[in-house]
Write an enzyme that holds these catalytic residues in place. Structure first.
Site, mmCIF file in Angstrom:
data_model
loop_
_atom_site.group_PDB
_atom_site.id
_atom_site.type_symbol
_atom_site.label_atom_id
_atom_site.label_comp_id
_atom_site.label_asym_id
_atom_site.label_seq_id
_atom_site.Cartn_x
_atom_site.Cartn_y
_atom_site.Cartn_z
ATOM 1 C CB SER A 44 -0.924 0.003 1.218
ATOM 2 O OG SER A 44 -0.188 -0.128 2.419
ATOM 3 N N GLY A 88 -1.469 4.469 -4.648
ATOM 4 C CA GLY A 88 -2.110 3.239 -5.062
ATOM 5 C C GLY A 88 -1.621 1.994 -4.363
ATOM 6 N N GLY A 107 -5.243 1.032 5.714
ATOM 7 C CA GLY A 107 -4.550 -0.210 5.386
ATOM 8 C C GLY A 107 -5.301 -1.438 5.862
ATOM 9 C CG ASP A 108 -5.949 -1.846 9.941
ATOM 10 O OD1 ASP A 108 -4.821 -2.277 9.657
ATOM 11 O OD2 ASP A 108 -6.178 -1.133 10.931
#
Length: 333
Positions: A235, A240, A266-267
């Site tokens: 990530s 992107g 991110g999670d």
């Protein structure tokens, strides 16, 4: 997010948060070191990577069980959150209080983290978690379709313990997706985690060198995949996502959104991608959904919401492309 996603209902997931936290999110106009600040907003949330991923998956229709370690002194917020999420609570309770992590979020979206170390564990505590895991792996009615491990390890637990945990789950024939960093990431890779999700900084740490541009990131991603990981998800925020696995090399670019809080992005991405994989979507469809859901998350505190009124627009505005069909293990051998 809708709970009526029938295609996901037969795919139970277990998430493990060895070192969860209560996140104290403080909104500020601008952080000035050494100055007095007046908060624009304050929110205390039961969190930790595994908890956040569970929140995403449960909202998408998956039966979810959460486990790890919680302090008995302040677990009420977690108990309430798990009830709201509709997940099964299998956390091991320990004496003391779960840590509180402070997130200072400025109006431009920049976040400064102040993370506490967490509860100190002993070997017997870790064994209780392994016993909980073994119970679920050995009973067909409790057996998950996948295990997600998120976050850091608490004090007193060596990274090698994570490798043993991953090996135990893989020996039961269950895929393991791990989102961690530093030495724990190295151990997860050596243990053969089925998927890992470093950001660019964490990938650079794993590679042992700076990654100044797309070519350098691409090369390090190939190396991580060649080390034996099933899927590598890198990530890079607004730049992107890169997803390399048996489906080939894919990249996505998120839609332009106003960034308010990046803490759960991110999670959300990782859990959203697992959702797509468990639903047996195409690589393009899964990556598009996960990227759009992550973009939705940065607009507010918390995880992404596929029930957002403009989510279909976010999906349409997410760009996804397949770069090539490289077999990285052959290339890097």
């Amino acid at each position: 997010m809708s709970r009526n996603q029938d295609e996901a209902n037969k795919a139970p997931v277990l998430t493990i948060s060895a070192n969860p936290a209560l996140d104290l999110s403080v909104g500020l106009a601008q952080l000035v070191p050494g100055a007095l600040h007046r908060a624009e907003s304050v929110e205390l949330t039961a969190a930790g990577k595994g908890v956040n991923m569970a929140r995403v998956l449960a909202a998408l229709g998956h039966p979810v069980c959460v486990t790890g370690f919680l302090g008995k002194d302040n677990d009420a917020a977690f108990v309430d959150a798990f009830a709201d999420m509709g997940v099964e609570d299998a956390f091991v309770r320990l004496p003391g209080a779960t840590r509180i992590n402070t997130k200072l979020t400025e109006q431009d979206g920049r976040v400064s983290d102040i993370n506490a170390p967490g509860l100190a564990l002993e070997e017997e505590h870790w064994q209780r978690l392994l016993d909980t895991l073994d119970q679920r792996l050995s009973q067909p009615q409790l057996r998950p379709a996948a295990v997600m491990i998120g976050g850091s390890l608490p004090p007193g637990i060596a990274p090698q313990a994570l490798g043993e945990l991953i090996s135990r789950v893989k020996a039961a024939g269950i895929p393991v997706w791990a989102d961690t960093s530093g030495e724990a990431l190295r151990v997860a890779v050596k243990a053969g985690a089925d998927a890992v999700k470093p950001n660019v900084e964490e990938l650079a740490d794993w590679a042992g060198r700076a990654l100044p541009g797309d070519d350098a990131i691409h090369q390090a991603t190939l190396e991580l995949f060649a080390a034996g990981v099933g899927d590598v998800v890198v990530s890079a925020g607004a730049s992107g996502v890169t997803w390399l696995g048996q489906q080939g090399l894919w990249q996505s670019l998120p839609p332009a959104v106003k960034v308010s809080n990046t803490v759960c992005a991110g999670d959300t991405l990782f859990a959203g991608l697992l959702h797509g994989v468990l639903c047996e979507w195409s690589a393009e469809q899964a990556l598009r959904f996960a990227t759009a859901l992550s973009a939705e998350a940065v607009r507010h505190t918390g995880v992404g919401c596929s029930d957002a009124g403009d989510f279909s627009d976010l999906l349409s505005d997410t760009r996804v492309r397949r770069r090539n069909d490289v077999e990285a293990r052959g290339v890097m051998a």
